[in-house]
Design a protein around this motif. Structure first.
Motif, PDB file in Angstrom:
ATOM      1  N   MET A   1      26.149  22.369  42.776  1.00  0.00           N
ATOM      2  CA  MET A   1      26.143  23.839  42.614  1.00  0.00           C
ATOM      3  C   MET A   1      24.909  24.427  43.300  1.00  0.00           C
ATOM      4  O   MET A   1      23.785  23.980  43.084  1.00  0.00           O
ATOM      5  N   THR A   2      25.110  25.380  44.130  1.00  0.00           N
ATOM      6  CA  THR A   2      23.971  25.951  44.842  1.00  0.00           C
ATOM      7  C   THR A   2      23.299  27.001  43.972  1.00  0.00           C
ATOM      8  O   THR A   2      23.928  27.639  43.139  1.00  0.00           O
ATOM      9  N   THR A   3      22.032  27.169  44.188  1.00  0.00           N
ATOM     10  CA  THR A   3      21.326  28.151  43.385  1.00  0.00           C
ATOM     11  C   THR A   3      21.607  29.539  43.925  1.00  0.00           C
ATOM     12  O   THR A   3      21.801  29.725  45.122  1.00  0.00           O
ATOM     13  N   PRO A   4      21.657  30.523  43.041  1.00  0.00           N
ATOM     14  CA  PRO A   4      21.960  31.881  43.495  1.00  0.00           C
ATOM     15  C   PRO A   4      20.908  32.417  44.464  1.00  0.00           C
ATOM     16  O   PRO A   4      21.205  33.222  45.330  1.00  0.00           O
ATOM     17  N   SER A   5      19.661  31.944  44.328  1.00  0.00           N
ATOM     18  CA  SER A   5      18.601  32.517  45.151  1.00  0.00           C
ATOM     19  C   SER A   5      18.779  32.162  46.617  1.00  0.00           C
ATOM     20  O   SER A   5      18.165  32.769  47.484  1.00  0.00           O
ATOM     21  N   ALA A   6      19.642  31.157  46.895  1.00  0.00           N
ATOM     22  CA  ALA A   6      19.831  30.783  48.289  1.00  0.00           C
ATOM     23  C   ALA A   6      20.474  31.915  49.078  1.00  0.00           C
ATOM     24  O   ALA A   6      20.257  32.048  50.278  1.00  0.00           O
ATOM     25  N   SER A   7      21.265  32.741  48.370  1.00  0.00           N
ATOM     26  CA  SER A   7      21.967  33.802  49.085  1.00  0.00           C
ATOM     27  C   SER A   7      21.143  35.078  49.191  1.00  0.00           C
ATOM     28  O   SER A   7      21.581  36.039  49.800  1.00  0.00           O
ATOM     29  N   PHE A   8      19.970  35.096  48.591  1.00  0.00           N
ATOM     30  CA  PHE A   8      19.157  36.309  48.642  1.00  0.00           C
ATOM     31  C   PHE A   8      18.627  36.515  50.048  1.00  0.00           C
ATOM     32  O   PHE A   8      18.239  35.563  50.721  1.00  0.00           O
ATOM     33  N   PRO A   9      18.579  37.758  50.498  1.00  0.00           N
ATOM     34  CA  PRO A   9      18.030  37.997  51.837  1.00  0.00           C
ATOM     35  C   PRO A   9      16.539  37.655  51.881  1.00  0.00           C
ATOM     36  O   PRO A   9      15.816  37.840  50.901  1.00  0.00           O
ATOM     37  N   ARG A  10      16.133  37.137  53.029  1.00  0.00           N
ATOM     38  CA  ARG A  10      14.733  36.707  53.151  1.00  0.00           C
ATOM     39  C   ARG A  10      13.795  37.891  53.379  1.00  0.00           C
ATOM     40  O   ARG A  10      12.654  37.878  52.950  1.00  0.00           O
ATOM     41  N   SER A  11      14.274  38.869  54.114  1.00  0.00           N
ATOM     42  CA  SER A  11      13.410  40.026  54.329  1.00  0.00           C
ATOM     43  C   SER A  11      14.274  41.262  54.501  1.00  0.00           C
ATOM     44  O   SER A  11      15.449  41.173  54.851  1.00  0.00           O
ATOM     45  N   THR A  12      13.681  42.400  54.226  1.00  0.00           N
ATOM     46  CA  THR A  12      14.385  43.657  54.387  1.00  0.00           C
ATOM     47  C   THR A  12      13.585  44.515  55.351  1.00  0.00           C
ATOM     48  O   THR A  12      12.374  44.368  55.444  1.00  0.00           O
ATOM     49  N   PRO A  13      14.256  45.408  56.068  1.00  0.00           N
ATOM     50  CA  PRO A  13      13.505  46.275  56.977  1.00  0.00           C
ATOM     51  C   PRO A  13      12.688  47.303  56.199  1.00  0.00           C
ATOM     52  O   PRO A  13      13.018  47.588  55.042  1.00  0.00           O
ATOM     53  N   PRO A  14      11.640  47.849  56.813  1.00  0.00           N
ATOM     54  CA  PRO A  14      10.888  48.905  56.150  1.00  0.00           C
ATOM     55  C   PRO A  14      11.797  50.087  55.886  1.00  0.00           C
ATOM     56  O   PRO A  14      12.708  50.349  56.675  1.00  0.00           O
ATOM     57  N   SER A  15      11.575  50.776  54.792  1.00  0.00           N
ATOM     58  CA  SER A  15      12.515  51.843  54.496  1.00  0.00           C
ATOM     59  C   SER A  15      11.800  53.165  54.291  1.00  0.00           C
ATOM     60  O   SER A  15      10.684  53.227  53.791  1.00  0.00           O
ATOM     61  N   LEU A  16      12.466  54.211  54.741  1.00  0.00           N
ATOM     62  CA  LEU A  16      11.942  55.568  54.634  1.00  0.00           C
ATOM     63  C   LEU A  16      12.752  56.277  53.564  1.00  0.00           C
ATOM     64  O   LEU A  16      13.969  56.347  53.650  1.00  0.00           O
ATOM     65  N   LEU A  17      12.062  56.748  52.550  1.00  0.00           N
ATOM     66  CA  LEU A  17      12.741  57.429  51.457  1.00  0.00           C
ATOM     67  C   LEU A  17      12.451  58.913  51.580  1.00  0.00           C
ATOM     68  O   LEU A  17      11.298  59.332  51.579  1.00  0.00           O
ATOM     69  N   ILE A  18      13.511  59.713  51.722  1.00  0.00           N
ATOM     70  CA  ILE A  18      13.316  61.158  51.773  1.00  0.00           C
ATOM     71  C   ILE A  18      13.784  61.733  50.451  1.00  0.00           C
ATOM     72  O   ILE A  18      14.934  61.558  50.062  1.00  0.00           O
ATOM     73  N   LEU A  19      12.854  62.345  49.768  1.00  0.00           N
ATOM     74  CA  LEU A  19      13.157  62.851  48.443  1.00  0.00           C
ATOM     75  C   LEU A  19      13.341  64.363  48.522  1.00  0.00           C
ATOM     76  O   LEU A  19      12.522  65.054  49.111  1.00  0.00           O
ATOM     77  N   ILE A  20      14.419  64.839  47.956  1.00  0.00           N
ATOM     78  CA  ILE A  20      14.615  66.290  47.876  1.00  0.00           C
ATOM     79  C   ILE A  20      14.550  66.658  46.409  1.00  0.00           C
ATOM     80  O   ILE A  20      15.382  66.226  45.605  1.00  0.00           O
ATOM     81  N   LEU A  21      13.519  67.401  46.065  1.00  0.00           N
ATOM     82  CA  LEU A  21      13.276  67.704  44.659  1.00  0.00           C
ATOM     83  C   LEU A  21      13.647  69.156  44.404  1.00  0.00           C
ATOM     84  O   LEU A  21      13.148  70.067  45.058  1.00  0.00           O
ATOM     85  N   ASP A  22      14.533  69.338  43.462  1.00  0.00           N
ATOM     86  CA  ASP A  22      14.961  70.675  43.074  1.00  0.00           C
ATOM     87  C   ASP A  22      13.946  71.231  42.085  1.00  0.00           C
ATOM     88  O   ASP A  22      13.774  70.683  40.996  1.00  0.00           O
ATOM     89  N   ILE A  23      13.235  72.305  42.472  1.00  0.00           N
ATOM     90  CA  ILE A  23      12.260  72.876  41.527  1.00  0.00           C
ATOM     91  C   ILE A  23      12.650  74.301  41.163  1.00  0.00           C
ATOM     92  O   ILE A  23      11.806  75.166  40.951  1.00  0.00           O
ATOM     93  N   HIS A  24      13.928  74.545  41.119  1.00  0.00           N
ATOM     94  CA  HIS A  24      14.384  75.887  40.773  1.00  0.00           C
ATOM     95  C   HIS A  24      13.868  76.260  39.386  1.00  0.00           C
ATOM     96  O   HIS A  24      14.097  75.527  38.412  1.00  0.00           O
TER      97      HIS A  24
END
Lengths: 341, 487
Positions: A1-24
């Motif tokens: 049985m293979t371990t689940p962690s084997a399928s985990f991605p090794r690296s992810t690209p840098p990510s840009l989070l754009i937040l839109i905040l409603d301050i009505h």
């Protein structure tokens, strides 16, 4: 049985989070005055699962903008912490107006820049101080604007569409879609909309306010929103939506934002009013798109209300009539299309 | 004939990036005890860096549980990462292994607090560096100057190493005594005249095969390797290296182009000494005091070598132009190499395994041939390392053709050249000599059953077997003999 962690991605690209905040201001005043529902009204909890037990017992309570900001800053810091090269951009949408809050556009005029403190990781410090300052400036601006106009425009819906357009422009400018020649790993971008404004009730008794705030709080913004959504869909930018007004306030869900996240494969979730926002933000919205499907799980997406808004009265329609030339939607059949004549 | 299969090694060179850059650090940390980590996690900067060095999924698991009041339960975790509920506890433990290795779980309460503090700025350890307010007349170095200074200092060390192995050496400046000491003690350079290894002459060190391998690594790996050699060197002298390692991480969270105060950021004497050592490798820039007494100013500026320690991606920090500069190689299928560079160090490294034919001011043309590649292999450089070097420095033009970046012909040929050297393999063996064909056949089958048969020569009735199976095989032969004799 293979371990689940084997399928985990090794690296992810840098990510840009754009937040839109409603301050009505009106929406937040509503949120900060949520009252616990009458215990006799609410149905008894139906055998909650064991690990949801505590959650189900937490009382429904109000949340204020400062409280929420504290939570939000920690969440944004977590995003910055989770990978080197992650970035955050924050837009705020108030009544009829949107503005870039962070990164601060023109630097700090006259005054000294953000002070570095030895116990804060400097990007965290810059974000915290920059966002706080930007928000204070914007709120002050809005106050004078409202005073000048004698409160007129206060009933305008939050300019989420305008903020979203700016966000898409920002993405296009700073991380353009990868050309076939570029060798650099492409960055991930996503938009997170924090919506504090409930969708206006589409029930007929609420008709007067429905015309005022437009169907679903999007007067005239429906076409703009849909254009944004299709642009984001094409650019493969997920739009995540967090809706704050809980269902217990008896308000409708913002169906068009829900459609937006559905069409762009984002996550839509509505707060239940029972606190725990910090944990919800971390669990639902922190994982980058690359990790969303596997291994982390997403909340199940509710059935999406796919109704549209007619172009003539801005009403939400169940059955619409579509111009065969320009695809405009009308609530009653017209011999000649008003849009394309 | 069996076709050689290099697919596994190709894979290694292909996606080795990401985790491998800090391999030296990982090995070091894996061997530390709980108490060492407790010491380490006193600094919020360390918590942040360790978090970022975890695999992405584990990072999010930690962040998920960071603000939770309850402990981590196996059921919750299985739900979170979408594993079946009947997954055995061992497998869950296996999933969490990176977290246990870093002692984040288990003793979590401690590091949890620190990590929380690092998120909401209520820490007290000054681990992100105390900023220094420069005076107006002080000469503040710009970002470009810092990068240039860091590159120059670092490359001068590498240049010194590579030139010691070449007949016509480059013009180099000999690094400081401490640097030489480190290069010697790490085994990257050795004194060939000093066979006993007791009193090396640090002024005539030559590069070792380990040193050659080191040269071909990418920058991030080199930096961490050197830092870890430094740490082990210090470990031998004094006992506690945790403050030093935490200083490395603190440097890693500082910002390029900002000034920090040395005395306020790093209070202890030992850390001050480390800081001045690191200056010699180009990690920080520190101006001399204007008063001319040789002492150093309190302010220091971390260079890109330091600030990108925990980034996992150096090229990104340097920006597009600098990253582009690193990719200068065009390799054709006819083994010709065009290197668009005028960097002495890069040319010297290329010279290790490429037959350089033409040199123009900004272009070097050479050819990969058997003689030079094998000469490089004699020095201890492996085919996989050459391929990794060529791949990571491939010109952006090379990415236009369909992947893989390096043509399989060349990759395979390099592996074949490597294999050529290993055609003879020495194994210890035991020889059995037989007189009867029958006994010989039986013993051969038996040896095969033990999986220890190295060579069988039926014509001479000779068997060569692994020494490990000598005893059981001899017993077997004796038994067979007795049977044959009819006893």
């Amino acid at each position: 049985m293979t371990t689940p962690s084997a399928s985990f991605p090794r690296s992810t690209p840098p990510s840009l989070l754009i937040l839109i905040l409603d301050i009505h201001p009106l929406s937040w005043s509503l949120l900060s005055s949520i009252e616990p529902p009458d215990p006799l009204d609410s149905p008894p909890p139906i055998a909650p699962a064991e690990h949801h037990y505590l959650l189900a017992r937490a009382p429904i309570g109000p949340i204020t903008l400062p409280d929420f900001l504290n939570v939000l800053l920690v969440f944004l810091n977590s995003h910055l912490a989770s990978r080197w090269g992650n970035r955050v951009v924050v837009f705020a949408a108030s009544a009829g107006k949107s503005k870039l809050l962070y990164p601060t556009a023109g630097g700090y005029d006259g005054e000294e820049g953000p002070k570095e403190r030895p116990n804060v990781y400097s990007p965290f410090g810059m974000l915290d101080q920059g966002l706080e300052r930007g928000l204070k400036d914007m709120i002050a601006e809005e106050e004078t604007r409202m005073d000048d106009q004698d409160g007129e425009g206060l009933n305008d819906p939050p300019a989420i569409v305008s903020a979203m357009t700016k966000a898409l422009c920002y993405i296009n400018r700073h991380s353009p879609p990868p050309s076939s020649e570029s060798t650099a790993p492409t960055n991930e971008t996503r938009i997170l909309v924090i919506n504090a404004t409930p969708g206006a009730g589409s029930n007929s008794s609420d008709n007067s306010s429905s015309t005022k705030s437009g169907g679903g709080g999007m007067r005239g913004g429906y076409v703009g929103l849909m254009n944004c959504v299709f642009a984001a869909q094409k650019a493969k930018i997920p739009i995540d939506v967090l809706t704050l007004p809980p269902a217990s306030t008896g308000t409708e869900a913002p169906i068009f934002l829900q459609q937006a996240s559905h069409l762009t494969e984002g996550v839509y979730w509505r707060w239940n009013g029972r606190g725990g926002l910090l944990q919800y933000l971390h669990t639902i919205y922190l994982a980058p798109p690359a990790l969303r499907q596997t291994p982390f799980s997403q909340p199940p997406q509710d059935a999406v209300d796919f109704r549209a808004v007619c172009f003539c009265h801005h009403d939400v329609v169940d059955v619409g009539f579509v111009c065969s030339v320009c695809l405009s939607i009308f609530c009653k059949p017209l011999p000649v299309c008003q849009m394309c004549k | 004939m069996v076709q050689p299969n290099f697919s596994t090694s190709k894979k290694d060179t292909g996606d080795g990036e990401g985790s491998s850059a800090t391999a030296a650090l990982d090995v070091f940390l894996d061997n530390q005890h709980q108490s060492y980590f407790e010491e380490l996690y006193k600094s919020e900067a360390v918590c942040l860096c360790i978090l970022r060095l975890l695999p992405p999924v584990h990072r999010h698991i930690v962040l998920h549980y960071l603000w939770s009041h309850q402990g981590v339960s196996a059921i919750d975790l299985k739900l979170l990462i979408q594993q079946p509920e009947d997954l055995s506890l061992e497998l869950i433990q296996d999933v969490l292994k990176p977290l246990h290795d870093r002692k984040i779980l288990g003793g979590m309460t401690y590091s949890q607090n620190k990590m929380r503090w690092s998120m909401n700025d209520s820490g007290t350890s000054n681990s992100f560096g105390v900023p220094y307010q420069p005076d107006d007349e002080e000469d503040v170095p710009g970002v470009d100057e810092l990068i240039e200074y860091g590159e120059e200092t670092w490359e001068s060390i590498l240049k010194y190493m590579v030139s010691s192995g070449l007949a016509n050496g480059l013009v180099t400046i000999r690094p400081r005594q401490q640097v030489l000491q480190l290069l010697y003690s790490s085994g990257l350079m050795a004194d060939n005249a000093d066979l006993s290894g007791e009193r090396p002459n640090l002024e005539r060190l030559t590069i070792t095969s380990k040193g050659f391998q080191f040269l071909l690594e990418d920058r991030q790996t080199q930096v961490w390797e050197i830092l870890m050699y430094y740490l082990t060197l210090r470990e031998n002298r004094e006992h506690n290296t945790a403050p030093i390692l935490s200083l490395f991480f603190s440097l890693g969270t500082m910002q390029l182009g900002h000034a920090y105060s040395a005395s306020a950021s790093f209070a202890s004497q030992a850390q001050q000494a480390v800081l001045s050592d690191l200056e010699q490798y180009g990690f920080i820039l520190r101006r001399q005091k204007s008063s001319d007494d040789g002492s150093r100013a309190d302010a220091f500026y971390p260079t890109h070598l330091a600030t990108s320690l925990c980034s996992g991606d150096l090229a990104g920090q340097l920006g597009g132009a600098e990253g582009e500069e690193k990719r200068f190689l065009i390799l054709e299928t006819n083994y010709k190499i065009y290197a668009y560079t005028s960097n002495e160090l890069e040319i010297a490294i290329l010279n290790l395994f490429v037959d350089i034919r033409i040199r123009y001011p900004n272009l070097v043309v050479g050819k990969l041939d058997r003689k030079h590649v094998k000469a490089a292999m004699e020095k201890g450089i492996s085919a996989a390392q050459i391929i990794a070097y060529l791949g990571s420095h491939a010109h952006s033009q090379m990415y236009l053709s369909p992947p893989p970046i390096l043509h399989p012909t060349i990759v395979d040929q390099l592996h074949l050249w490597d294999k050529e050297r290993n055609r003879l393999k020495a194994d210890d063996a035991e020889m059995f000599e037989f007189f009867s064909k029958e006994l010989y056949d039986d013993t051969e089958t038996e040896a095969k059953r033990y999986d220890g048969l190295l060579l069988a020569v039926p014509s001479a009735k000779l068997l060569f077997v692994d020494p490990a199976i000598k005893e059981p095989l001899r017993d077997y032969v004796k038994g067979q003999q007795r049977q044959l004799r009819g006893e």
